[in-house]
Design a protein around this motif. Structure first.
Motif, PDB file in Angstrom:
ATOM      1  N   ILE A   6      -8.928  -0.912 -26.396  1.00 33.51           N
ATOM      2  CA  ILE A   6      -9.062  -2.221 -25.761  1.00 33.51           C
ATOM      3  C   ILE A   6      -9.756  -3.158 -26.733  1.00 33.51           C
ATOM      4  N   THR A   7      -9.109  -4.292 -27.037  1.00 31.89           N
ATOM      5  CA  THR A   7      -9.665  -5.293 -27.940  1.00 31.89           C
ATOM      6  C   THR A   7      -9.777  -6.609 -27.201  1.00 31.89           C
ATOM      7  N   LEU A   8     -10.949  -7.218 -27.262  1.00 30.61           N
ATOM      8  CA  LEU A   8     -11.167  -8.515 -26.627  1.00 30.61           C
ATOM      9  C   LEU A   8     -10.567  -9.597 -27.511  1.00 30.61           C
ATOM     10  N   SER A  19     -15.354 -11.753 -13.942  1.00 30.35           N
ATOM     11  CA  SER A  19     -14.627 -11.375 -15.156  1.00 30.35           C
ATOM     12  C   SER A  19     -15.592 -10.976 -16.261  1.00 30.35           C
ATOM     13  N   THR A  20     -16.676 -11.718 -16.388  1.00 27.80           N
ATOM     14  CA  THR A  20     -17.671 -11.416 -17.422  1.00 27.80           C
ATOM     15  C   THR A  20     -18.290 -10.045 -17.181  1.00 27.80           C
ATOM     16  N   ASN A  21     -18.553  -9.729 -15.924  1.00 24.10           N
ATOM     17  CA  ASN A  21     -19.152  -8.431 -15.602  1.00 24.10           C
ATOM     18  C   ASN A  21     -18.195  -7.275 -15.884  1.00 24.10           C
ATOM     19  N   VAL A  22     -16.903  -7.485 -15.668  1.00 23.11           N
ATOM     20  CA  VAL A  22     -15.921  -6.441 -15.979  1.00 23.11           C
ATOM     21  C   VAL A  22     -15.899  -6.188 -17.486  1.00 23.11           C
ATOM     22  N   LEU A  23     -15.949  -7.258 -18.279  1.00 20.93           N
ATOM     23  CA  LEU A  23     -15.963  -7.091 -19.734  1.00 20.93           C
ATOM     24  C   LEU A  23     -17.218  -6.347 -20.181  1.00 20.93           C
ATOM     25  N   ARG A  29     -18.304  -7.283 -25.828  1.00 24.47           N
ATOM     26  CA  ARG A  29     -19.257  -8.374 -25.853  1.00 24.47           C
ATOM     27  C   ARG A  29     -18.805  -9.534 -26.730  1.00 24.47           C
ATOM     28  N   LYS A  30     -18.160  -9.250 -27.847  1.00 23.75           N
ATOM     29  CA  LYS A  30     -17.734 -10.292 -28.783  1.00 23.75           C
ATOM     30  C   LYS A  30     -16.219 -10.261 -28.928  1.00 23.75           C
ATOM     31  N   ARG A  31     -15.658 -11.383 -29.348  1.00 25.23           N
ATOM     32  CA  ARG A  31     -14.227 -11.432 -29.622  1.00 25.23           C
ATOM     33  C   ARG A  31     -13.888 -10.477 -30.761  1.00 25.23           C
ATOM     34  N   VAL A  50      -8.911  -8.153 -16.226  1.00 27.50           N
ATOM     35  CA  VAL A  50      -9.100  -9.057 -17.367  1.00 27.50           C
ATOM     36  C   VAL A  50      -7.924  -8.971 -18.334  1.00 27.50           C
ATOM     37  N   LYS A  51      -6.730  -8.722 -17.824  1.00 29.69           N
ATOM     38  CA  LYS A  51      -5.564  -8.480 -18.684  1.00 29.69           C
ATOM     39  C   LYS A  51      -5.210  -9.668 -19.558  1.00 29.69           C
ATOM     40  N   GLU A  52      -5.574 -10.883 -19.169  1.00 28.17           N
ATOM     41  CA  GLU A  52      -5.268 -12.069 -19.973  1.00 28.17           C
ATOM     42  C   GLU A  52      -6.185 -12.196 -21.180  1.00 28.17           C
ATOM     43  N   LEU A  53      -7.298 -11.481 -21.155  1.00 32.83           N
ATOM     44  CA  LEU A  53      -8.308 -11.623 -22.213  1.00 32.83           C
ATOM     45  C   LEU A  53      -8.258 -10.507 -23.245  1.00 32.83           C
ATOM     46  N   VAL A  54      -7.599  -9.410 -22.944  1.00 30.78           N
ATOM     47  CA  VAL A  54      -7.657  -8.236 -23.807  1.00 30.78           C
ATOM     48  C   VAL A  54      -6.272  -7.807 -24.276  1.00 30.78           C
ATOM     49  N   ALA A  55      -6.247  -7.068 -25.373  1.00 26.97           N
ATOM     50  CA  ALA A  55      -5.041  -6.401 -25.860  1.00 26.97           C
ATOM     51  C   ALA A  55      -5.278  -4.904 -25.713  1.00 26.97           C
TER      52      ALA A  55
END
Length: 94
Positions: A6-8, A19-23, A29-31, A50-55
């Motif tokens: 999982i990559t942010l 969403s922040t708490n799930v991350l 924590r960082k991109r 958080v599928k829109e934020l991660v790969a």
């Protein structure tokens, strides 16, 4: 055993605290930060939140932090293709 890699990709700035708490629960924590979690329904559910934020990709074994860093590092130096070198010689001769 397989793992989720999982990559942010996108920042969570301005998003709801849910969403922040799930991350944070995933350890992101960082991109461009990458974490590995075993494949399970719990982790899959968190990823879907958080599928829109991660790969996400599925790998056979987790990598260490140094191995992830090495995989992102570009090859040192440069390469000259033989065709370009031949064309350069022809240009210099004429």
């Amino acid at each position: 055993m397989s793992y989720f890699r999982i990559t942010l990709i996108r920042s969570a700035i301005g998003l709801p605290s849910k969403s922040t708490n799930v991350l944070k629960a995933l350890g992101l924590r960082k991109r461009m930060n990458t974490v590995f979690h075993p494949v399970s329904p719990t982790v899959a559910g968190q990823i879907m939140k958080v599928k829109e934020l991660v790969a996400v990709s599925e790998v056979d074994e987790p990598l260490t932090k140094q191995e992830v860093h090495q995989s992102r590092r570009p090859d040192p130096g440069f390469y000259i293709e033989s065709r370009a070198a031949d064309q350069l010689k022809e240009y210099q001769e004429s």
